[in-house]
Design an enzyme around this catalytic site. Sequence first.
Site, PDB file in Angstrom:
ATOM      1  N   ASN A  86     -28.460 -11.480  90.208  1.00  0.00           N
ATOM      2  CA  ASN A  86     -29.112 -11.055  88.934  1.00  0.00           C
ATOM      3  C   ASN A  86     -30.565 -10.809  89.096  1.00  0.00           C
ATOM      4  O   ASN A  86     -31.213 -11.590  89.972  1.00  0.00           O
ATOM      5  CB  ASN A  86     -29.015 -12.272  88.015  1.00  0.00           C
ATOM      6  CG  ASN A  86     -29.193 -11.729  86.763  1.00  0.00           C
ATOM      7  OD1 ASN A  86     -30.006 -10.998  86.221  1.00  0.00           O
ATOM      8  ND2 ASN A  86     -28.217 -12.198  85.660  1.00  0.00           N
ATOM      9  N   ASP A  90     -15.637  -2.350  79.448  1.00  0.00           N
ATOM     10  CA  ASP A  90     -15.617  -0.879  80.112  1.00  0.00           C
ATOM     11  C   ASP A  90     -14.329  -1.069  80.897  1.00  0.00           C
ATOM     12  O   ASP A  90     -13.907  -2.186  81.393  1.00  0.00           O
ATOM     13  CB  ASP A  90     -16.890  -0.451  80.409  1.00  0.00           C
ATOM     14  CG  ASP A  90     -17.026  -1.321  81.730  1.00  0.00           C
ATOM     15  OD1 ASP A  90     -16.616  -1.632  82.520  1.00  0.00           O
ATOM     16  OD2 ASP A  90     -18.639  -1.597  81.756  1.00  0.00           O
ATOM     17  N   CYS A 133      -4.142  -2.725  65.442  1.00  0.00           N
ATOM     18  CA  CYS A 133      -4.564  -2.915  63.960  1.00  0.00           C
ATOM     19  C   CYS A 133      -4.576  -4.548  63.880  1.00  0.00           C
ATOM     20  O   CYS A 133      -4.316  -5.279  64.427  1.00  0.00           O
ATOM     21  CB  CYS A 133      -3.346  -2.301  63.210  1.00  0.00           C
ATOM     22  SG  CYS A 133      -1.946  -3.316  63.319  1.00  0.00           S
ATOM     23  N   HIS A 186     -13.055 -10.646  77.847  1.00  0.00           N
ATOM     24  CA  HIS A 186     -13.480 -10.161  76.419  1.00  0.00           C
ATOM     25  C   HIS A 186     -12.716  -9.123  75.896  1.00  0.00           C
ATOM     26  O   HIS A 186     -13.277  -8.268  75.015  1.00  0.00           O
ATOM     27  CB  HIS A 186     -14.803 -10.167  76.236  1.00  0.00           C
ATOM     28  CG  HIS A 186     -15.636 -11.557  76.514  1.00  0.00           C
ATOM     29  ND1 HIS A 186     -16.882 -11.645  77.049  1.00  0.00           N
ATOM     30  CD2 HIS A 186     -14.858 -13.026  76.350  1.00  0.00           C
ATOM     31  CE1 HIS A 186     -17.252 -13.121  77.051  1.00  0.00           C
ATOM     32  NE2 HIS A 186     -15.933 -13.574  76.555  1.00  0.00           N
TER      33      HIS A 186
HETATM   34  C1  BJW Z   1     -28.336  -7.145  86.006  1.00  0.00           C
HETATM   35  C2  BJW Z   1     -28.595  -5.788  85.986  1.00  0.00           C
HETATM   36  C3  BJW Z   1     -28.287  -5.221  87.180  1.00  0.00           C
HETATM   37  C4  BJW Z   1     -29.157  -6.615  84.054  1.00  0.00           C
HETATM   38  N1  BJW Z   1     -27.674  -5.975  88.130  1.00  0.00           N
HETATM   39  N2  BJW Z   1     -27.696  -7.917  86.965  1.00  0.00           N
HETATM   40  C5  BJW Z   1     -19.813 -23.746  73.550  1.00  0.00           C
HETATM   41  C6  BJW Z   1     -21.207 -24.031  73.414  1.00  0.00           C
HETATM   42  C7  BJW Z   1     -21.948 -23.083  72.594  1.00  0.00           C
HETATM   43  C8  BJW Z   1     -21.277 -22.159  71.950  1.00  0.00           C
HETATM   44  C9  BJW Z   1     -19.959 -21.952  71.958  1.00  0.00           C
HETATM   45  C10 BJW Z   1     -19.389 -22.672  73.054  1.00  0.00           C
HETATM   46  N3  BJW Z   1     -18.063 -22.416  72.861  1.00  0.00           N
HETATM   47  C11 BJW Z   1     -17.897 -21.364  72.154  1.00  0.00           C
HETATM   48  C12 BJW Z   1     -18.913 -21.117  71.566  1.00  0.00           C
HETATM   49  C13 BJW Z   1     -19.199 -20.071  70.534  1.00  0.00           C
HETATM   50  C14 BJW Z   1     -19.541 -18.678  71.118  1.00  0.00           C
HETATM   51  C15 BJW Z   1     -20.719 -18.732  72.261  1.00  0.00           C
HETATM   52  O1  BJW Z   1     -20.605 -18.945  73.333  1.00  0.00           O
HETATM   53  N4  BJW Z   1     -21.688 -18.601  71.624  1.00  0.00           N
HETATM   54  C16 BJW Z   1     -23.053 -18.362  72.444  1.00  0.00           C
HETATM   55  C17 BJW Z   1     -23.731 -17.249  72.229  1.00  0.00           C
HETATM   56  C18 BJW Z   1     -23.984 -19.644  71.844  1.00  0.00           C
HETATM   57  N5  BJW Z   1     -18.169 -18.191  71.759  1.00  0.00           N
HETATM   58  C19 BJW Z   1     -17.184 -17.605  71.158  1.00  0.00           C
HETATM   59  O2  BJW Z   1     -17.196 -17.377  70.023  1.00  0.00           O
HETATM   60  C20 BJW Z   1     -16.014 -17.303  71.768  1.00  0.00           C
HETATM   61  N6  BJW Z   1     -14.695 -17.786  71.178  1.00  0.00           N
HETATM   62  C21 BJW Z   1     -14.318 -19.147  71.141  1.00  0.00           C
HETATM   63  O3  BJW Z   1     -15.043 -19.951  71.514  1.00  0.00           O
HETATM   64  O4  BJW Z   1     -13.458 -19.209  70.353  1.00  0.00           O
HETATM   65  C22 BJW Z   1     -12.689 -20.601  70.123  1.00  0.00           C
HETATM   66  C23 BJW Z   1     -11.612 -20.288  69.381  1.00  0.00           C
HETATM   67  C24 BJW Z   1     -10.433 -20.944  69.989  1.00  0.00           C
HETATM   68  C25 BJW Z   1      -9.241 -20.830  69.562  1.00  0.00           C
HETATM   69  C26 BJW Z   1      -9.093 -20.174  68.415  1.00  0.00           C
HETATM   70  C27 BJW Z   1     -10.063 -19.667  67.726  1.00  0.00           C
HETATM   71  C28 BJW Z   1     -11.266 -19.627  68.440  1.00  0.00           C
HETATM   72  C29 BJW Z   1     -15.762 -15.719  71.930  1.00  0.00           C
HETATM   73  C30 BJW Z   1     -16.886 -15.151  72.958  1.00  0.00           C
HETATM   74  C31 BJW Z   1     -16.566 -13.808  72.744  1.00  0.00           C
HETATM   75  C32 BJW Z   1     -17.567 -12.991  73.409  1.00  0.00           C
HETATM   76  N7  BJW Z   1     -17.652 -11.549  73.152  1.00  0.00           N
HETATM   77  C33 BJW Z   1     -18.788 -10.678  73.692  1.00  0.00           C
HETATM   78  C34 BJW Z   1     -18.737  -9.274  72.622  1.00  0.00           C
HETATM   79  C35 BJW Z   1     -17.439  -8.484  73.253  1.00  0.00           C
HETATM   80  C36 BJW Z   1     -17.228  -7.053  72.568  1.00  0.00           C
HETATM   81  C37 BJW Z   1     -18.709  -6.128  72.689  1.00  0.00           C
HETATM   82  O5  BJW Z   1     -19.069  -5.842  73.929  1.00  0.00           O
HETATM   83  O6  BJW Z   1     -18.930  -5.715  71.734  1.00  0.00           O
HETATM   84  O7  BJW Z   1     -18.704 -10.254  74.887  1.00  0.00           O
HETATM   85  S1  BJW Z   1     -20.269 -11.332  73.134  1.00  0.00           S
HETATM   86  C38 BJW Z   1     -20.905 -10.598  74.549  1.00  0.00           C
HETATM   87  O8  BJW Z   1     -21.616 -11.565  75.546  1.00  0.00           O
HETATM   88  C39 BJW Z   1     -19.804  -9.701  75.241  1.00  0.00           C
HETATM   89  C40 BJW Z   1     -20.207 -10.193  76.833  1.00  0.00           C
HETATM   90  O9  BJW Z   1     -18.922 -10.026  77.777  1.00  0.00           O
HETATM   91  C41 BJW Z   1     -20.628 -11.565  76.477  1.00  0.00           C
HETATM   92  C42 BJW Z   1     -21.649 -12.025  77.875  1.00  0.00           C
HETATM   93  O10 BJW Z   1     -22.653 -11.326  77.971  1.00  0.00           O
HETATM   94  P1  BJW Z   1     -23.234 -10.815  79.445  1.00  0.00           P
HETATM   95  O11 BJW Z   1     -22.404  -9.803  80.139  1.00  0.00           O
HETATM   96  O12 BJW Z   1     -23.730 -11.944  80.255  1.00  0.00           O
HETATM   97  O13 BJW Z   1     -24.342  -9.690  78.952  1.00  0.00           O
HETATM   98  P2  BJW Z   1     -25.876 -10.026  78.657  1.00  0.00           P
HETATM   99  O14 BJW Z   1     -26.401  -8.999  78.102  1.00  0.00           O
HETATM  100  O15 BJW Z   1     -26.209 -11.312  78.024  1.00  0.00           O
HETATM  101  O16 BJW Z   1     -26.447 -10.362  80.153  1.00  0.00           O
HETATM  102  C43 BJW Z   1     -26.778  -9.322  81.130  1.00  0.00           C
HETATM  103  C44 BJW Z   1     -27.132  -9.880  82.408  1.00  0.00           C
HETATM  104  O17 BJW Z   1     -27.477  -8.830  83.307  1.00  0.00           O
HETATM  105  C45 BJW Z   1     -28.616 -10.291  82.178  1.00  0.00           C
HETATM  106  O18 BJW Z   1     -28.868 -11.665  82.793  1.00  0.00           O
HETATM  107  C46 BJW Z   1     -29.681  -9.477  83.131  1.00  0.00           C
HETATM  108  O19 BJW Z   1     -30.735  -9.883  83.676  1.00  0.00           O
HETATM  109  C47 BJW Z   1     -28.576  -9.007  84.128  1.00  0.00           C
HETATM  110  N8  BJW Z   1     -28.883  -7.719  84.577  1.00  0.00           N
HETATM  111  N9  BJW Z   1     -29.345  -5.366  84.581  1.00  0.00           N
HETATM  112  C48 BJW Z   1     -27.343  -7.178  87.994  1.00  0.00           C
HETATM  113  N10 BJW Z   1     -28.699  -4.011  87.477  1.00  0.00           N
END
Ligand code: BJW
Length: 249
Positions: A221, A105, A128, A120
């Site tokens: 958090n 956002d 595109c 991200h």
């Molecule tokens: C509050 C609250 C309040 C509630 N106040 N707090 C190493 C180990 C294992 C796996 C991998 C690794 N390295 C890479 C990977 C694979 C993968 C990965 O990490 N997978 C895991 C799930 C296991 N990573 C990837 O694929 C990444 N790419 C990559 O590694 O590429 C390699 C490559 C290299 C070169 C060429 C080609 C490839 C890409 C990751 C992209 C992530 N994208 C997303 C989607 C974005 C679009 C969309 O929004 O639809 O990003 S996934 C999603 O997760 C989004 C978020 O930014 C991201 C993180 O989530 P976030 O922000 O932490 O949210 P939540 O919902 O999980 O948590 C919210 C928190 O807030 C909670 O803790 C609540 O308690 C708290 N909360 N209210 C404060 N009021």
Amino acid sequence: MTGAVEAAAALVAGAHSVVVFTGAGMSAESGVPTFRDDLTGLWARFDAERLATPEAFHADPDLVWGWYEWRRSRARRAEPNAGHRAVAALEAAVPGTTVVTQNVDDLHERAGSTAPNHLHGSLFAPRCIGAGAHPAVFPDAEEPQEGRRLAPPRCDACGALVRPGVVWFGEALPEEALRAAVAAAASCDVLLTVGTSGVVYPAAEIPRIAARAGAAVVQVNPDPTPLDAVSTLNLRGTAATILPALVPV
Ligand code: BJW
């Protein structure tokens, strides 16, 4: 103020360089659902981790584009909360502050943060899927409450499908944004990690890099996360209630 919040405020007040690393919880109090909240409406039976992939977009572009347009229209209507405003105030009070966000956002920008580093991507930068990755411009639409399937537009320049400008699972993060975030984390005095589950890599390395380099890591958090282990202080509360107390006066 509790003792831990006071201690965190003192760390921030004494810092020359602060990194604020944010996740979806940062925008929760603006009414933007977190990534791991249950999906609603048309998407209730889907898993966000499966929808946020190039494979899902290629298999069913109308489903995935409809989801992102629905989220974009909700994000447009959301307003920054007191946490976003506190981050912008902290930037003004501590000039060596870098905001690194995983959020797609634009609430940090609208709260007054100058140049948040979006690891991200953004809901507001569609492009595109053709070789030129041309930026796409098309009118904003109000999406229905329950969402809808929606065919992605075609690129004016090359005719390829338009996709959201976000980073999906399996895709590389923007090189310069990641490089700058790693450099800032490796050299800061204090890193605030706010509202992230800390499970998505490589972004989840950012607080760990700061901790390894000797910075104090302060987590905001309401719930425990894997980042508890690297945090000097764990402030169990929400972004909008805790962050204003951390801004030096
Ligand atoms: C509050 C609250 C309040 C509630 N106040 N707090 C190493 C180990 C294992 C796996 C991998 C690794 N390295 C890479 C990977 C694979 C993968 C990965 O990490 N997978 C895991 C799930 C296991 N990573 C990837 O694929 C990444 N790419 C990559 O590694 O590429 C390699 C490559 C290299 C070169 C060429 C080609 C490839 C890409 C990751 C992209 C992530 N994208 C997303 C989607 C974005 C679009 C969309 O929004 O639809 O990003 S996934 C999603 O997760 C989004 C978020 O930014 C991201 C993180 O989530 P976030 O922000 O932490 O949210 P939540 O919902 O999980 O948590 C919210 C928190 O807030 C909670 O803790 C609540 O308690 C708290 N909360 N209210 C404060 N009021």
